[in-house]
Design an enzyme around this catalytic site. Structure first.
Site, PDB file in Angstrom:
ATOM      1  N   THR A  19      16.324  55.963 -40.573  1.00 29.53           N
ATOM      2  CA  THR A  19      15.925  54.754 -41.299  1.00 29.53           C
ATOM      3  C   THR A  19      14.432  54.489 -41.177  1.00 29.53           C
ATOM      4  O   THR A  19      13.797  53.992 -42.104  1.00 29.53           O
ATOM      5  CB  THR A  19      16.720  53.545 -40.755  1.00 29.53           C
ATOM      6  OG1 THR A  19      18.095  53.783 -41.018  1.00 29.53           O
ATOM      7  CG2 THR A  19      16.309  52.249 -41.428  1.00 29.53           C
ATOM      8  N   SER A  65      20.500  60.726 -39.127  1.00 32.38           N
ATOM      9  CA  SER A  65      20.899  61.295 -37.838  1.00 32.38           C
ATOM     10  C   SER A  65      22.378  61.667 -37.783  1.00 32.38           C
ATOM     11  O   SER A  65      22.797  62.367 -36.858  1.00 32.38           O
ATOM     12  CB  SER A  65      20.532  60.366 -36.686  1.00 32.38           C
ATOM     13  OG  SER A  65      21.356  59.227 -36.670  1.00 32.38           O
ATOM     14  N   THR A  98      18.913  55.933 -35.900  1.00 30.60           N
ATOM     15  CA  THR A  98      19.466  55.223 -34.736  1.00 30.60           C
ATOM     16  C   THR A  98      20.952  55.513 -34.500  1.00 30.60           C
ATOM     17  O   THR A  98      21.444  55.286 -33.400  1.00 30.60           O
ATOM     18  CB  THR A  98      19.270  53.698 -34.884  1.00 30.60           C
ATOM     19  OG1 THR A  98      19.966  53.256 -36.057  1.00 30.60           O
ATOM     20  CG2 THR A  98      17.808  53.329 -34.957  1.00 30.60           C
ATOM     21  N   ASP A  99      21.647  56.004 -35.544  1.00 32.68           N
ATOM     22  CA  ASP A  99      23.105  56.136 -35.396  1.00 32.68           C
ATOM     23  C   ASP A  99      23.513  57.104 -34.282  1.00 32.68           C
ATOM     24  O   ASP A  99      24.522  56.877 -33.605  1.00 32.68           O
ATOM     25  CB  ASP A  99      23.740  56.575 -36.724  1.00 32.68           C
ATOM     26  CG  ASP A  99      23.758  55.435 -37.737  1.00 32.68           C
ATOM     27  OD1 ASP A  99      23.507  54.283 -37.341  1.00 32.68           O
ATOM     28  OD2 ASP A  99      24.018  55.701 -38.927  1.00 32.68           O
TER      29      ASP A  99
HETATM   30  N1  ASP Z   1      21.505  56.024 -40.971  1.00 29.92           N
HETATM   31  C1  ASP Z   1      20.441  55.946 -40.084  1.00 29.92           C
HETATM   32  C2  ASP Z   1      20.369  57.169 -39.182  1.00 29.92           C
HETATM   33  O1  ASP Z   1      19.731  58.120 -39.536  1.00 29.92           O
HETATM   34  C3  ASP Z   1      20.502  54.699 -39.295  1.00 29.92           C
HETATM   35  C4  ASP Z   1      19.200  54.412 -38.687  1.00 29.92           C
HETATM   36  O2  ASP Z   1      18.320  55.231 -38.550  1.00 29.92           O
HETATM   37  O3  ASP Z   1      19.022  53.239 -38.308  1.00 29.92           O
HETATM   38  O4  ASP Z   1      20.948  57.196 -38.116  1.00 29.92           O
END
Ligand code: ASP
Length: 333
Positions: A19, A65, A98-99
């Site tokens: 993200t 991710s 973050t995931d």
């Molecule tokens: N979907 C995103 C990821 O790549 C979520 C994030 O980065 O906050 O994990």
């Protein structure tokens, strides 16, 4: 007037997507977005970053991710290891979705050996959003990786003005900017107004040195996670055994309690040589040893949640299948 002649630290920034590198069609769109930005453009959006560090960028991956694979983890770890060995590099920052960030952070902490800071950073809002959090998170991560305070702390995760040890941090909220926490251990410190405020250092052995050395090109053992629940059936365990899993982590109930079919499924798995760990679907706390573990051939996960238990079990299985040795890893790392 004397000029400060200290050379700014040399920080290597590795981009993987997420993200933090995403944009959405409108400023009020906070969830429907895709990865569009390279890591170099994220840095160039931070005013006066060269006052903090000389930042060199490399894009390793460009994805969400949820698309990170075991092979990518090994590749990332080996690229970071090479950079850490370079005497001209003072610290590393990795931008990451973050995931699954906590999985990558823990993997790196189990496989890297250096006193130099390695900081993972992400964002909860795309860079196009109102009140986006990525630019400040990234500035803070670069500041942290440049700092004396972060040396020797192991792999760190920095988001929303706080930083955490990779071993303990977890994503605890699906959408809020304060999504990350270490529920029992807390953060190590704060990043406030450009200052690193370190309040505690991790004592866990994992922060001090690497323990595993997966080789690029070698596949990691297959470890599945199975979620336990009321009325659970056997078929997920049978499918996992059938698929040739080397390990199973159960996201069990409470303090690692197993429903009848989970117990039966694990019994069959252990009989087939699959190494099985009891973790918990509860987001905080410890899964304690049980007197039933040894006779049943099971391992208690300590405070590792199921996704981190999977990372440790995969790495442990590159070295041994011995239950008590692997239980020792879970107790220490
Ligand atoms: N979907 C995103 C990821 O790549 C979520 C994030 O980065 O906050 O994990």
């Amino acid at each position: 007037m004397l000029r400060n002649m200290r050379k700014p630290p040399h920080i290597f920034l590795l981009g993987t997507g997420g993200t933090i590198a995403s944009t959405a069609p409108g400023a009020a769109t906070l969830t429907d977005y895709s990865v569009t930005e390279g890591v170099a453009s994220l840095v160039s959006a931070i005013p006066e970053i060269d006052r903090i560090a000389r930042v060199e960028c490399r894009q390793i991956f460009d994805l969400d991710s949820i698309d990170i694979t075991n092979d990518m983890l090994i590749r990332l770890a080996s690229e970071v290891a090479v950079l850490l060995a370079d005497p001209t590099v003072d610290g590393i920052v990795v931008t990451h979705g973050t995931d699954t960030l906590e999985e990558t952070a823990y993997f790196l902490s189990l496989t890297l050996r250096s006193n130099k800071p390695v900081v993972l950073v992400g964002a909860m809002r795309p860079s196009s959003a109102l009140s986006q959090d990525g630019a400040l998170n990234l500035r803070n991560a670069i500041l942290l990786a440049s700092s004396r305070e972060a040396r020797g702390l192991g792999v760190l995760v920095a988001l929303n003005d706080r930083f955490f040890a990779a071993r303990f941090v977890s994503k605890m909220n699906t959408t809020r900017v304060d999504a990350f926490d270490a529920p029992d251990q807390g953060s190590l410190g704060l990043i406030a107004d450009g200052h690193i405020l370190l309040y505690q250092t991790p004592v866990s052995a994992v922060s001090k040195s690497a323990h595993f050395d997966p080789q690029p090109g070698a596949a990691l053992p297959l470890v599945d996670i199975i979620y336990d629940h009321q009325s659970a059936r056997l078929h997920a365990y049978l499918a996992s055994i059938e698929a040739g899993a080397n390990g199973i982590v159960v996201a069990a109930c409470g303090n690692g309690s197993l429903t009848p079919n989970a117990r039966e499924g694990l019994k069959r798995a252990v009989k087939c040589g699959v190494v099985c760990v009891r973790s918990s679907r509860v987001p905080a706390g410890v899964v304690t040893h049980s007197t039933r573990d040894e006779p049943a051939g099971l391992i208690a996960s300590n405070t590792l949640n199921p996704q981190k238990s999977r990372i440790l079990l995969m790495l442990a299985l590159t070295r041994t299948t011995d239950r008590s040795q692997i239980q020792g890893y879970f107790d220490r790392y």
